[in-house]
Design a protein around this motif. Sequence first.
Motif, PDB file in Angstrom:
ATOM      1  N   ARG A 280      -1.445   9.783   2.808  1.00  0.00           N
ATOM      2  CA  ARG A 280      -1.032  10.094   1.231  1.00  0.00           C
ATOM      3  C   ARG A 280       0.363   9.531   1.156  1.00  0.00           C
ATOM      4  O   ARG A 280       0.782   8.752   0.414  1.00  0.00           O
ATOM      5  CB  ARG A 280      -1.162  11.833   0.716  1.00  0.00           C
ATOM      6  CG  ARG A 280      -2.859  12.025   0.556  1.00  0.00           C
ATOM      7  CD  ARG A 280      -2.333  13.784   0.804  1.00  0.00           C
ATOM      8  NE  ARG A 280      -3.502  14.669   0.457  1.00  0.00           N
ATOM      9  CZ  ARG A 280      -3.937  15.305   0.395  1.00  0.00           C
ATOM     10  NH1 ARG A 280      -2.922  16.299   0.678  1.00  0.00           N
ATOM     11  NH2 ARG A 280      -4.658  16.261   0.684  1.00  0.00           N
ATOM     12  N   THR A 281       1.354   9.536   1.910  1.00  0.00           N
ATOM     13  CA  THR A 281       2.683   9.618   2.139  1.00  0.00           C
ATOM     14  C   THR A 281       2.886   8.042   2.239  1.00  0.00           C
ATOM     15  O   THR A 281       2.521   7.428   1.058  1.00  0.00           O
ATOM     16  CB  THR A 281       3.118  10.011   2.526  1.00  0.00           C
ATOM     17  OG1 THR A 281       3.735  11.300   2.924  1.00  0.00           O
ATOM     18  CG2 THR A 281       5.171   9.443   3.080  1.00  0.00           C
ATOM     19  N   ALA A 282       2.103   7.232   2.932  1.00  0.00           N
ATOM     20  CA  ALA A 282       1.550   5.402   3.115  1.00  0.00           C
ATOM     21  C   ALA A 282       1.386   5.151   2.449  1.00  0.00           C
ATOM     22  O   ALA A 282       1.605   4.028   1.824  1.00  0.00           O
ATOM     23  CB  ALA A 282       1.019   5.705   4.726  1.00  0.00           C
ATOM     24  N   ILE A 283       0.003   6.042   0.978  1.00  0.00           N
ATOM     25  CA  ILE A 283      -0.660   5.033   0.412  1.00  0.00           C
ATOM     26  C   ILE A 283      -0.060   5.458  -1.009  1.00  0.00           C
ATOM     27  O   ILE A 283       0.912   4.217  -1.319  1.00  0.00           O
ATOM     28  CB  ILE A 283      -1.638   5.387   0.153  1.00  0.00           C
ATOM     29  CG1 ILE A 283      -3.191   5.365   1.112  1.00  0.00           C
ATOM     30  CG2 ILE A 283      -2.361   5.660  -1.405  1.00  0.00           C
ATOM     31  CD1 ILE A 283      -4.153   6.119   0.767  1.00  0.00           C
ATOM     32  N   LEU A 284       0.636   6.299  -1.051  1.00  0.00           N
ATOM     33  CA  LEU A 284       1.825   6.504  -2.005  1.00  0.00           C
ATOM     34  C   LEU A 284       3.109   5.673  -2.319  1.00  0.00           C
ATOM     35  O   LEU A 284       4.115   6.017  -3.315  1.00  0.00           O
ATOM     36  CB  LEU A 284       2.417   8.252  -2.719  1.00  0.00           C
ATOM     37  CG  LEU A 284       2.436   8.517  -3.609  1.00  0.00           C
ATOM     38  CD1 LEU A 284       1.242   7.982  -4.635  1.00  0.00           C
ATOM     39  CD2 LEU A 284       2.607  10.314  -4.086  1.00  0.00           C
ATOM     40  N   LEU A 285       3.251   5.590  -1.014  1.00  0.00           N
ATOM     41  CA  LEU A 285       4.896   4.778  -1.079  1.00  0.00           C
ATOM     42  C   LEU A 285       5.333   4.013  -1.868  1.00  0.00           C
ATOM     43  O   LEU A 285       6.109   3.650  -2.010  1.00  0.00           O
ATOM     44  CB  LEU A 285       5.715   4.331   0.770  1.00  0.00           C
ATOM     45  CG  LEU A 285       6.974   4.380   1.310  1.00  0.00           C
ATOM     46  CD1 LEU A 285       7.440   5.864   1.003  1.00  0.00           C
ATOM     47  CD2 LEU A 285       6.786   3.354   2.322  1.00  0.00           C
ATOM     48  N   PRO A 286       4.370   3.040  -2.167  1.00  0.00           N
ATOM     49  CA  PRO A 286       4.843   1.379  -2.924  1.00  0.00           C
ATOM     50  C   PRO A 286       5.546   1.929  -4.249  1.00  0.00           C
ATOM     51  O   PRO A 286       5.912   1.285  -5.193  1.00  0.00           O
ATOM     52  CB  PRO A 286       3.284   0.782  -2.779  1.00  0.00           C
ATOM     53  CG  PRO A 286       2.999   1.300  -1.684  1.00  0.00           C
ATOM     54  CD  PRO A 286       2.733   2.451  -0.795  1.00  0.00           C
ATOM     55  N   SER A 287       4.610   3.260  -4.682  1.00  0.00           N
ATOM     56  CA  SER A 287       4.383   3.858  -5.949  1.00  0.00           C
ATOM     57  C   SER A 287       6.430   3.975  -6.433  1.00  0.00           C
ATOM     58  O   SER A 287       6.660   4.131  -7.094  1.00  0.00           O
ATOM     59  CB  SER A 287       3.463   4.897  -5.876  1.00  0.00           C
ATOM     60  OG  SER A 287       3.072   4.472  -6.058  1.00  0.00           O
ATOM     61  N   ALA A 288       6.889   4.246  -4.585  1.00  0.00           N
ATOM     62  CA  ALA A 288       8.266   4.735  -5.087  1.00  0.00           C
ATOM     63  C   ALA A 288       9.593   3.687  -5.761  1.00  0.00           C
ATOM     64  O   ALA A 288      10.800   3.195  -6.290  1.00  0.00           O
ATOM     65  CB  ALA A 288       8.792   5.365  -3.919  1.00  0.00           C
ATOM     66  N   LEU A 289       8.759   1.729  -5.526  1.00  0.00           N
ATOM     67  CA  LEU A 289       9.533   1.119  -5.500  1.00  0.00           C
ATOM     68  C   LEU A 289       8.912   0.314  -7.720  1.00  0.00           C
ATOM     69  O   LEU A 289       8.298   0.907  -7.778  1.00  0.00           O
ATOM     70  CB  LEU A 289       9.050   0.025  -4.552  1.00  0.00           C
ATOM     71  CG  LEU A 289       8.738  -0.163  -2.961  1.00  0.00           C
ATOM     72  CD1 LEU A 289       8.708  -1.206  -2.760  1.00  0.00           C
ATOM     73  CD2 LEU A 289      10.915  -0.463  -2.851  1.00  0.00           C
ATOM     74  N   GLY A 290      10.133   0.389  -7.998  1.00  0.00           N
ATOM     75  CA  GLY A 290       9.703  -0.468  -9.173  1.00  0.00           C
ATOM     76  C   GLY A 290       9.263  -1.612  -9.365  1.00  0.00           C
ATOM     77  O   GLY A 290       9.089  -2.007  -8.143  1.00  0.00           O
ATOM     78  N   ILE A 291       8.386  -1.473 -10.448  1.00  0.00           N
ATOM     79  CA  ILE A 291       7.858  -3.144 -10.424  1.00  0.00           C
ATOM     80  C   ILE A 291       8.475  -4.086 -10.379  1.00  0.00           C
ATOM     81  O   ILE A 291       8.186  -5.651  -9.429  1.00  0.00           O
ATOM     82  CB  ILE A 291       7.161  -2.762 -11.756  1.00  0.00           C
ATOM     83  CG1 ILE A 291       6.060  -4.296 -11.726  1.00  0.00           C
ATOM     84  CG2 ILE A 291       7.870  -2.669 -12.715  1.00  0.00           C
ATOM     85  CD1 ILE A 291       4.964  -4.426 -10.800  1.00  0.00           C
ATOM     86  N   ALA A 292      10.064  -4.297 -10.797  1.00  0.00           N
ATOM     87  CA  ALA A 292      11.013  -5.572 -10.744  1.00  0.00           C
ATOM     88  C   ALA A 292      11.417  -6.171  -8.636  1.00  0.00           C
ATOM     89  O   ALA A 292      10.771  -7.003  -8.697  1.00  0.00           O
ATOM     90  CB  ALA A 292      11.996  -5.507 -10.815  1.00  0.00           C
ATOM     91  N   SER A 293      11.371  -4.913  -8.070  1.00  0.00           N
ATOM     92  CA  SER A 293      11.889  -4.735  -6.843  1.00  0.00           C
ATOM     93  C   SER A 293      10.616  -4.725  -6.101  1.00  0.00           C
ATOM     94  O   SER A 293      10.398  -6.039  -4.844  1.00  0.00           O
ATOM     95  CB  SER A 293      12.433  -3.327  -6.576  1.00  0.00           C
ATOM     96  OG  SER A 293      12.972  -2.922  -7.071  1.00  0.00           O
ATOM     97  N   SER A 294       8.867  -4.662  -6.297  1.00  0.00           N
ATOM     98  CA  SER A 294       8.480  -5.113  -5.844  1.00  0.00           C
ATOM     99  C   SER A 294       7.951  -6.895  -5.943  1.00  0.00           C
ATOM    100  O   SER A 294       7.164  -7.536  -5.333  1.00  0.00           O
ATOM    101  CB  SER A 294       7.058  -4.686  -6.452  1.00  0.00           C
ATOM    102  OG  SER A 294       6.821  -2.656  -5.972  1.00  0.00           O
ATOM    103  N   SER A 295       8.496  -7.194  -7.142  1.00  0.00           N
ATOM    104  CA  SER A 295       8.080  -8.492  -7.525  1.00  0.00           C
ATOM    105  C   SER A 295       8.284  -9.376  -7.046  1.00  0.00           C
ATOM    106  O   SER A 295       9.051 -10.325  -6.422  1.00  0.00           O
ATOM    107  CB  SER A 295       8.075  -8.743  -9.102  1.00  0.00           C
ATOM    108  OG  SER A 295       6.907  -7.787  -9.690  1.00  0.00           O
TER     109      SER A 295
END
Length: 342
Positions: free
Chosen positions: A152-167
């Motif tokens: 669960r933590t591994a799947i949820l971890l990308p959600s902690a990043l902002g969409i601009a940072s992910s981009s």
Amino acid sequence: MVRKSPSGTEGQGLRERLAPPRRVPNAVKEHEDVRASRGHQGIVKGPSRSEVLGNRLGWTFVSPTLLIIALLFIAPIVLVFVMAATKWTLMGGQQDVNFPENFHKVFADPLLMDSAWFTLKYTFATTFIIMPIALGLAMLVQESRRWNNIIRTAILLPSALGIASSSLLFYALYSPQVGPLNSILAKLGLMEQNASLLGSPNGALWATVFLVVWRFSGYYMLLTMVGLQAIPPDVYEAAKIDGANRFQSFMNITLPLLKPTLAMTWIMSITGSLLAFDQFYVLTKGGPNNSTVTVVQLIYKYAFETKKDLGMAAALSVIVLVALVVINFFMLKSMGVNDEED
């Protein structure tokens, strides 16, 4: 023996005692209640002191929330409608009323239909990929197992990043100069060595869809898992006793009881996709050749780049707002969500 007949007064009292109780019409009764509520001087009594203090205390608690709603939600919407109905340039400020000229100019722009079609295509792709993945992941990790917390933590971890940072992260990954994906795809024969994933319209679209799926799958998985855990386990046990298999339980129990949660997540995904801006602004800037311009990017272009016309940007914002309301209304109706389930 002679029986003595009652006198006139005694007979009247006897008839009153033996008579059935008099029925009072409702209108007369309400009138009597109103009269009873009046004082001896005929003045209607107002609320008591404790009721007045209670009402004032209630308004004291509610007032900050009402003030925030008025300043942050109602006032901006009113301002957008005012801007849409006036000539309001970026450098010249508000000028004359020119309704509906701003709307005519927006509809006359050939880029509007292209951006609207691309936004709908992007919304369809992201929503119909993310939602099944989120539901599958939620059903996979909802039960308490040994490694589920780590998963669960591994799947949820990308959600902690902002969409601009992910981009920005994916911009580096997609880069033909410094990113590893180009060389991997080139070795697999899927693209040329020095070509860019973001260099073609379809490549830019699907590269952005992949980023959004990676970023938001965990978030929607979490929302869906909350809805799954709210379903009583007794229902599944009763279905199992009746001989239902997993597929029948999923179709007849899970999906119907999960409908409000699914409606909420679908509406959130559709609304977020229709308002997409950051990921395309960072990854493609609308290119190549304006093929990945979303509607919100077009609003930005009207306001700050090409037109520098806040009136046109506000007019397009009003059109997008109306479209969002209509789409979400029909989305709720199509899913059969009633007012109680809302």
